[in-house]
Design a protein around this motif. Structure first.
Motif, PDB file in Angstrom:
ATOM      1  N   LEU A  44      -8.135   6.221  -1.044  1.00 26.53           N
ATOM      2  CA  LEU A  44      -9.121   6.576   0.384  1.00 26.53           C
ATOM      3  C   LEU A  44      -9.103   5.406   1.105  1.00 26.53           C
ATOM      4  N   THR A  45      -9.230   4.633   0.458  1.00 28.80           N
ATOM      5  CA  THR A  45      -9.255   2.618   1.635  1.00 28.80           C
ATOM      6  C   THR A  45      -7.795   2.945   1.994  1.00 28.80           C
ATOM      7  N   GLN A  46      -6.481   3.367   2.037  1.00 28.66           N
ATOM      8  CA  GLN A  46      -5.628   2.929   2.979  1.00 28.66           C
ATOM      9  C   GLN A  46      -5.276   3.762   3.616  1.00 28.66           C
ATOM     10  N   GLN A  47      -6.527   4.627   3.846  1.00 24.17           N
ATOM     11  CA  GLN A  47      -6.537   5.589   5.863  1.00 24.17           C
ATOM     12  C   GLN A  47      -6.681   4.627   6.709  1.00 24.17           C
ATOM     13  N   LYS A  48      -5.855   4.853   8.204  1.00 25.28           N
ATOM     14  CA  LYS A  48      -6.570   4.520   9.344  1.00 25.28           C
ATOM     15  C   LYS A  48      -7.896   5.035   9.742  1.00 25.28           C
ATOM     16  N   LEU A  49      -8.712   3.817   9.775  1.00 24.70           N
ATOM     17  CA  LEU A  49     -10.299   4.698  10.003  1.00 24.70           C
ATOM     18  C   LEU A  49     -10.750   4.274  11.474  1.00 24.70           C
ATOM     19  N   GLU A  50     -11.246   4.460  12.186  1.00 21.76           N
ATOM     20  CA  GLU A  50     -11.306   4.460  13.678  1.00 21.76           C
ATOM     21  C   GLU A  50     -13.122   4.084  13.414  1.00 21.76           C
ATOM     22  N   LEU A  51     -13.461   2.731  12.869  1.00 24.42           N
ATOM     23  CA  LEU A  51     -14.861   2.464  12.215  1.00 24.42           C
ATOM     24  C   LEU A  51     -14.922   1.365  12.675  1.00 24.42           C
ATOM     25  N   ASP A  52     -16.220   0.312  12.760  1.00 25.12           N
ATOM     26  CA  ASP A  52     -16.046  -1.070  12.505  1.00 25.12           C
ATOM     27  C   ASP A  52     -16.134  -1.981  12.237  1.00 25.12           C
ATOM     28  N   ARG A  53     -16.017  -3.278  11.395  1.00 23.72           N
ATOM     29  CA  ARG A  53     -16.262  -3.457  10.619  1.00 23.72           C
ATOM     30  C   ARG A  53     -17.408  -2.571   9.473  1.00 23.72           C
ATOM     31  N   SER A  54     -18.411  -3.302  10.409  1.00 23.53           N
ATOM     32  CA  SER A  54     -19.586  -2.506   8.974  1.00 23.53           C
ATOM     33  C   SER A  54     -19.507  -1.682   8.729  1.00 23.53           C
ATOM     34  N   ASP A  55     -19.403  -0.275   9.413  1.00 20.89           N
ATOM     35  CA  ASP A  55     -19.735   1.045   8.964  1.00 20.89           C
ATOM     36  C   ASP A  55     -18.140   1.059   7.761  1.00 20.89           C
ATOM     37  N   ARG A  56     -17.066   0.274   7.891  1.00 25.30           N
ATOM     38  CA  ARG A  56     -16.104   0.191   7.613  1.00 25.30           C
ATOM     39  C   ARG A  56     -16.520   0.081   6.022  1.00 25.30           C
ATOM     40  N   ILE A  57     -17.086  -0.843   5.728  1.00 26.05           N
ATOM     41  CA  ILE A  57     -17.666  -1.719   4.604  1.00 26.05           C
ATOM     42  C   ILE A  57     -18.601   0.457   4.111  1.00 26.05           C
ATOM     43  N   ARG A  58     -19.614   0.692   4.854  1.00 21.56           N
ATOM     44  CA  ARG A  58     -20.348   0.928   4.386  1.00 21.56           C
ATOM     45  C   ARG A  58     -19.484   3.134   4.273  1.00 21.56           C
ATOM     46  N   TYR A  59     -19.204   2.812   4.519  1.00 21.47           N
ATOM     47  CA  TYR A  59     -17.220   3.799   4.018  1.00 21.47           C
ATOM     48  C   TYR A  59     -17.417   3.563   2.730  1.00 21.47           C
ATOM     49  N   TYR A  60     -16.618   2.063   2.052  1.00 16.64           N
ATOM     50  CA  TYR A  60     -15.950   2.424   1.184  1.00 16.64           C
ATOM     51  C   TYR A  60     -17.249   2.424   0.604  1.00 16.64           C
ATOM     52  N   VAL A  61     -18.052   1.805   0.370  1.00 13.69           N
ATOM     53  CA  VAL A  61     -19.445   1.633  -0.924  1.00 13.69           C
ATOM     54  C   VAL A  61     -20.162   3.506  -1.099  1.00 13.69           C
ATOM     55  N   LEU A  62     -20.292   4.224  -0.010  1.00 13.19           N
ATOM     56  CA  LEU A  62     -20.482   5.779  -0.159  1.00 13.19           C
ATOM     57  C   LEU A  62     -19.369   6.257  -1.055  1.00 13.19           C
ATOM     58  N   PHE A  74      -2.884  -4.557  -8.485  1.00 14.50           N
ATOM     59  CA  PHE A  74      -2.345  -4.758  -7.070  1.00 14.50           C
ATOM     60  C   PHE A  74      -3.202  -4.271  -6.084  1.00 14.50           C
ATOM     61  N   TYR A  75      -4.583  -3.842  -6.762  1.00 16.69           N
ATOM     62  CA  TYR A  75      -5.000  -2.472  -5.686  1.00 16.69           C
ATOM     63  C   TYR A  75      -6.433  -3.734  -4.712  1.00 16.69           C
ATOM     64  N   GLY A  76      -6.713  -4.788  -5.290  1.00 14.24           N
ATOM     65  CA  GLY A  76      -7.131  -5.993  -4.377  1.00 14.24           C
ATOM     66  C   GLY A  76      -6.444  -6.709  -3.095  1.00 14.24           C
ATOM     67  N   PRO A  91       1.077  -1.012   0.016  1.00 18.60           N
ATOM     68  CA  PRO A  91       0.045   0.299   0.493  1.00 18.60           C
ATOM     69  C   PRO A  91       0.585   0.899  -0.145  1.00 18.60           C
ATOM     70  N   VAL A  92       2.099   1.350   1.210  1.00 14.69           N
ATOM     71  CA  VAL A  92       2.438   2.045   0.785  1.00 14.69           C
ATOM     72  C   VAL A  92       3.353   3.068  -0.381  1.00 14.69           C
ATOM     73  N   MET A  93       3.803   1.338  -0.743  1.00 15.49           N
ATOM     74  CA  MET A  93       4.655   1.469  -2.298  1.00 15.49           C
ATOM     75  C   MET A  93       3.713   2.350  -3.503  1.00 15.49           C
ATOM     76  N   ILE A  94       2.294   2.179  -3.364  1.00 15.18           N
ATOM     77  CA  ILE A  94       1.738   2.143  -4.326  1.00 15.18           C
ATOM     78  C   ILE A  94       1.508   3.979  -3.783  1.00 15.18           C
ATOM     79  N   LEU A  95       1.118   3.841  -2.655  1.00 15.51           N
ATOM     80  CA  LEU A  95       0.767   5.523  -2.786  1.00 15.51           C
ATOM     81  C   LEU A  95       1.853   5.866  -3.322  1.00 15.51           C
ATOM     82  N   GLY A  96       3.093   6.107  -3.237  1.00 17.47           N
ATOM     83  CA  GLY A  96       4.584   6.457  -3.296  1.00 17.47           C
ATOM     84  C   GLY A  96       4.080   6.793  -4.955  1.00 17.47           C
ATOM     85  N   LEU A  97       3.729   5.323  -5.785  1.00 19.75           N
ATOM     86  CA  LEU A  97       4.222   5.369  -6.852  1.00 19.75           C
ATOM     87  C   LEU A  97       2.857   6.371  -7.576  1.00 19.75           C
ATOM     88  N   LEU A  98       1.259   6.528  -6.921  1.00 15.02           N
ATOM     89  CA  LEU A  98       0.498   7.289  -7.029  1.00 15.02           C
ATOM     90  C   LEU A  98       1.439   8.783  -7.169  1.00 15.02           C
TER      91      LEU A  98
END
Lengths: 107, 225
Positions: free
Chosen positions: B111-129, B81-83, A42-49
């Motif tokens: 945006l999905t690669q941030q640290k989110l202080e949410l529980d899992r079902s809320d995180r999924i709602r966040y990703y969908v939104l 690689f994103y998946g 992840p961090v490496m892809i963010l760097g790439l982006l």
């Protein structure tokens, strides 16, 4: 290929690339090396982006590299101190737009 | 509601970028003689910014099947690689999973690669939104572009920098963790090298190969803090 075939081919392949990791590893476990890769990538892809998005801006011309450098410096400083992503992004984009328009009109 | 607010605020930079780049895409497609229907259809059938620009050039030119396949694989290779980091996160997304996977653009992935202080079902709602919001910005941007193409000569004025800034901020925040710092700097160096040494068209593919080789060859950092 006709247009419909082109759209279908590009669409299916784009989705396939996005879906492949999920399809391969939804049931079976990822091999260890891939788990390690997925933790470190992840961090490496963010760097790439970051580099990727800069590649499309007008870095080639010496005058135009200034807005990028100034805006990224402002961005790093404001984000480091303030930790408010939206404020940092809006502010640095403002700096970029302003400098780009001033510099491109004066050179 | 709280999650929607969070998702909306986080997606504002994407909105700025997508409206501008989407409008540029609409103008570009209009200028190339692609119909309005096909232009918007691509926002749904393909939904991948740079690939849509490439596809504009393919339409009406009867390209060979192999050309289309290779171009798509080359331009969109990075999506492979994103998946990987999201397999666990998206596992319980149920009916939304296919949509989340389909809508995984560069910006939504970031945006999905941030640290989110949410529980899992809320995180999924966040990703969908964020996925739905990002796609709607892209569609609206394309429509604006199609309209602009008909009425005003169009020039982008730098607002698209918001997207660079978004990637930079997310990268910057990730780098606060000492464990990943070495990898982060290595990525910048490798990508800059690949940009300087190789043709631009191969930048992403070569960078990703270099990153993969680096991860295999070099041990990751440890957490000191």
């Amino acid at each position: 290929m006709n247009n419909l075939q082109i759209l279908a081919t590009v669409g299916i392949l784009t989705f396939a690339l996005r879906a492949l990791p999920f399809v391969l590893f939804s049931k079976r476990a990822m091999p260890l090396w891939l788990i390690k890769l997925s933790k470190r990538i992840p961090v490496m892809i963010l760097g790439l982006l970051v580099i990727y998005s800069l590649k499309d801006t007008r870095l080639g011309s010496p005058t135009y590299a200034l807005p990028e450098i100034a805006a990224l410096s402002v961005l790093a400083l404001v984000q480091w101190k303030g930790r408010n992503p939206l404020v940092s992004i809006l502010l640095s984009t403002g700096v970029y737009v302003l400098l780009l328009q001033v510099l491109s009109s004066s050179f | 509601m709280k999650i929607f607010k969070r998702a909306f605020i986080d997606s504002v930079p994407v909105m700025m970028g997508y409206l501008v780049v989407g409008a540029a895409y609409g103008v570009y497609a209009g200028d190339a003689g692609v119909s309005a229907f096909e232009t918007i259809a691509m926002d749904f059938i393909i939904f991948a910014g740079s690939m849509q620009f490439v596809t504009v050039r393919l339409l009406n030119h009867a390209p060979a099947f192999l050309t289309v396949v290779l171009l798509t694989l080359l331009v969109n290779f990075r999506h492979l690689f994103y998946g990987l980091p999201l397999i666990e996160e998206y596992r319980e997304a149920k009916g939304w999973k296919a949509y989340l996977v389909y809508a995984l653009t560069d910006e939504t992935f970031a945006l999905t690669q941030q640290k989110l202080e949410l529980d899992r079902s809320d995180r999924i709602r966040y990703y969908v939104l964020i996925s739905l919001l990002d796609q709607s910005y892209w569609v609206v941007g394309s429509i604006i572009g199609l309209v602009l193409y008909r009425f005003i000569p169009f020039s982008t004025n730098g607002v698209e920098f918001a997207m660079t800034a978004l990637f930079f901020v997310l990268f910057f925040e990730a780098m606060r963790e000492s464990r990943v710092r070495k990898d982060g700097f290595a990525s910048l160096v490798l990508c800059l090298l690949s940009l300087v040494l190789f043709p631009k068209g191969y930048f992403v593919v070569i960078s990703l190969i270099a990153i993969t080789l680096y991860i295999i060859a070099v041990k990751g950092g440890t957490n000191h803090e």
